[in-house]
Design an enzyme around this catalytic site. Structure first.
Site, short mmCIF file in Angstrom:
data_model
loop_
_atom_site.label_atom_id
_atom_site.label_comp_id
_atom_site.label_asym_id
_atom_site.label_seq_id
_atom_site.Cartn_x
_atom_site.Cartn_y
_atom_site.Cartn_z
N ASP A 82 -15.26 2.02 5.85
CA ASP A 82 -14.16 2.80 5.29
C ASP A 82 -14.48 3.29 3.88
O ASP A 82 -14.10 4.40 3.50
CB ASP A 82 -12.87 1.98 5.25
CG ASP A 82 -11.76 2.73 4.56
OD1 ASP A 82 -11.32 3.75 5.10
OD2 ASP A 82 -11.37 2.33 3.45
N ARG A 126 -13.60 11.91 3.49
CA ARG A 126 -12.33 12.54 3.85
C ARG A 126 -11.71 13.26 2.67
O ARG A 126 -11.10 14.32 2.81
CB ARG A 126 -11.35 11.48 4.36
CG ARG A 126 -11.68 10.93 5.73
CD ARG A 126 -10.88 9.68 6.04
NE ARG A 126 -9.46 9.88 5.81
CZ ARG A 126 -8.67 9.02 5.14
NH1 ARG A 126 -9.18 7.92 4.62
NH2 ARG A 126 -7.40 9.28 5.00
N SER A 136 -8.01 3.72 7.94
CA SER A 136 -8.51 3.47 6.59
C SER A 136 -7.67 2.42 5.89
O SER A 136 -8.20 1.44 5.34
CB SER A 136 -8.51 4.78 5.79
OG SER A 136 -8.87 4.54 4.44
N HIS A 140 0.84 -1.20 0.00
CA HIS A 140 0.00 0.00 0.00
C HIS A 140 0.87 1.24 0.00
O HIS A 140 1.85 1.34 0.74
CB HIS A 140 -0.91 0.04 1.23
CG HIS A 140 -1.82 1.23 1.23
ND1 HIS A 140 -3.01 1.25 0.55
CD2 HIS A 140 -1.68 2.46 1.79
CE1 HIS A 140 -3.58 2.44 0.69
NE2 HIS A 140 -2.79 3.19 1.45
N LYS A 146 -8.85 -1.91 5.39
CA LYS A 146 -8.95 -2.55 4.06
C LYS A 146 -7.97 -3.70 3.93
O LYS A 146 -8.30 -4.77 3.43
CB LYS A 146 -8.66 -1.52 2.96
CG LYS A 146 -9.76 -0.52 2.71
CD LYS A 146 -9.55 0.21 1.40
CE LYS A 146 -8.36 1.14 1.42
NZ LYS A 146 -8.62 2.39 2.13
#
Length: 435
Positions: A161, A168, A183, A82, A187
């Site tokens: 989320d 956001r 967040s 990520h 996930k």
């Protein structure tokens, strides 16, 4: 306790109980807590923060708002990556198929663009036919068959989320470390992974502008992941200028295809290779990062990486002709040059300003309901350290009528550049790690 009271307590710097956080998130997910109250809560968190217990409670609440996948019946190590978001960051498009070609299972649930940063889903959707809205069953099938699946959040995976992410984006609360951490990890933990590599961006084009802030976020993310029993490592990478040269969805896909075919910009290759090698190490496929780098480069040089990308894309409905001939990808009807006002050397580029300029062309969203134009964007012609003559193109703007006037966008791009008399050497791309 009413939502208003929870907002007030956080606004005044108080800590919330896990049960309060669960009730607030459940109310927002069900619709009994409206957007305007959740936006107020996010802004209170932005200014007041959350302690470790609150952040873990928020992560767990969002994780358990939907299904948590069990992928234990699919053989092989499951590792994902990520990025915290940057300008021109298309690494997920290249890293995932390379890791899969090396024997890692990559169950990747990605997001859309946030603020001035691009989103992997928006990029994938610029490929004709590519389906990111797979069901959980389809996701498992593609992952098992190809070694990788690239999807967005479904209604069943971290739905809280999914809703909060969009809010956001348009309420200027993206940069809050607790909100980012909850967040990301909700996930990723829902994916059923064994390990996670985090690319925490630092610099003008990142949400974390300083190394100290990036290290704090990386530490929070790693702590949450390890608390849930996952193997996690984080690399801090520089985002003081766009990564690669393409900024904009289809343009970035084209650049990713170049890398998978053995080309592409040097800075993009470096970040891609290091992050993918780290995935191989966490998966146990490589013994060291150097071993991982060798395997990554061999997968690209042999053509296996490109073949794997095509296999994954076709399994998710993509038109293979657009991958074989990138000219079939969406393209803007007009291209405008942004000329250098003077000669010299590029000393700095404000990556965030470039991201906002691309957004003004239509490559990103200012509001939740905005439609992204996959064809528009910016090709950076001159990067930090490059020599430039007066009148030479700094950037090419791929645009169409209907967005912000191209002349105004060109002024934004010009303001992002600093040109000086002396050549400067770009700093290192990988600037730290937490492992």
């Amino acid at each position: 306790m009413r939502a208003q009271e929870l907002i007030q307590r956080k606004r005044d710097g108080g800590a919330l109980h896990a049960s309060d956080i669960r009730a607030l998130v459940a109310g927002y997910t069900s619709g009994s807590v409206p957007d305007y109250q959740m936006a107020a809560f996010c802004m209170a968190v932005f200014f007041r923060g959350m302690n470790g217990e609150e952040t873990v409670a928020l992560t767990e609440t969002m994780l358990l708002s939907g299904d948590v996948l069990d992928l234990s019946d699919i053989p092989g190590p499951k590792v994902d990556k990520h990025s915290t978001g940057g300008v021109g960051d298309k690494v997920s498009l290249t890293l995932a198929p390379i890791a899969a070609a090396c024997g890692v299972k990559v169950p990747m649930i990605s997001g859309r663009g946030l603020g001035h940063t691009g989103g992997t889903l928006d990029k994938l959707e610029s490929i004709p036919g590519f389906r990111i809205g797979l069901s959980v069953e389809e996701f498992r099938k593609v992952l098992s068959a190809t070694g990788c699946a690239l999807i967005g959040q479904t209604d069943r995976l971290a739905p809280a989320d999914r809703k909060l992410y969009a809010l956001r984006d348009v309420t200027a609360t993206v940069e809050s470390i607790p909100l980012i951490a909850a967040s990301i990890m909700s996930k990723k933990l829902a994916e059923g992974i064994d390990g996670l590599v985090l690319d925490v961006k630092v610099g003008s084009g990142a949400f974390m502008k300083t190394r100290a802030a990036a290290e704090a976020l990386a530490g929070t993310l790693c702590g949450i992941g390890r608390g849930f029993g996952k193997r996690v490592s984080a690399l801090l990478t520089a985002m003081d200028e766009p990564l690669g040269r393409a900024v904009g969805n289809a343009l970035e896909v084209k650049e990713a295809l170049e890398l998978l075919r053995g080309g592409g910009p040097e800075d993009l290759r470096e970040v891609n290779d290091v992050l993918t090698a780290e995935m191989l190490v966490l998966a146990g496929v490589a013994s060291t990062r150097q071993d991982g780098l060798r395997r990554v480069r061999d997968a690209v040089a042999s053509g296996r990486a490109m073949e794997k990308f095509v296999e994954i894309a076709v399994a998710q409905g993509a038109d293979v002709r657009a991958l074989e001939d990138p000219a079939r990808l969406p393209s803007a009807p007009s291209v405008a040059e942004v000329a250098a006002p003077r000669g010299g050397y590029v000393e700095a580029i404000d990556a965030q300003a470039i991201g906002l300029a691309a957004m003004a062309l239509g490559a990103g969203r200012a509001r939740v309901e905005d439609r992204v134009d996959p064809a528009v964007g910016i090709l950076v012609q001159k990067k930090v350290g490059d020599a430039v003559d007066r009148g030479e193109a700094l950037c090419l703007l791929h645009h169409r009528e209907g967005g912000e006037p191209v002349g105004r966008v060109a002024q934004r791009v010009l303001a992002a550049y600093r040109i000086g008399e002396e050549r400067v050497t770009p700093g290192p791309l990988v600037i730290g790690e937490i492992s």
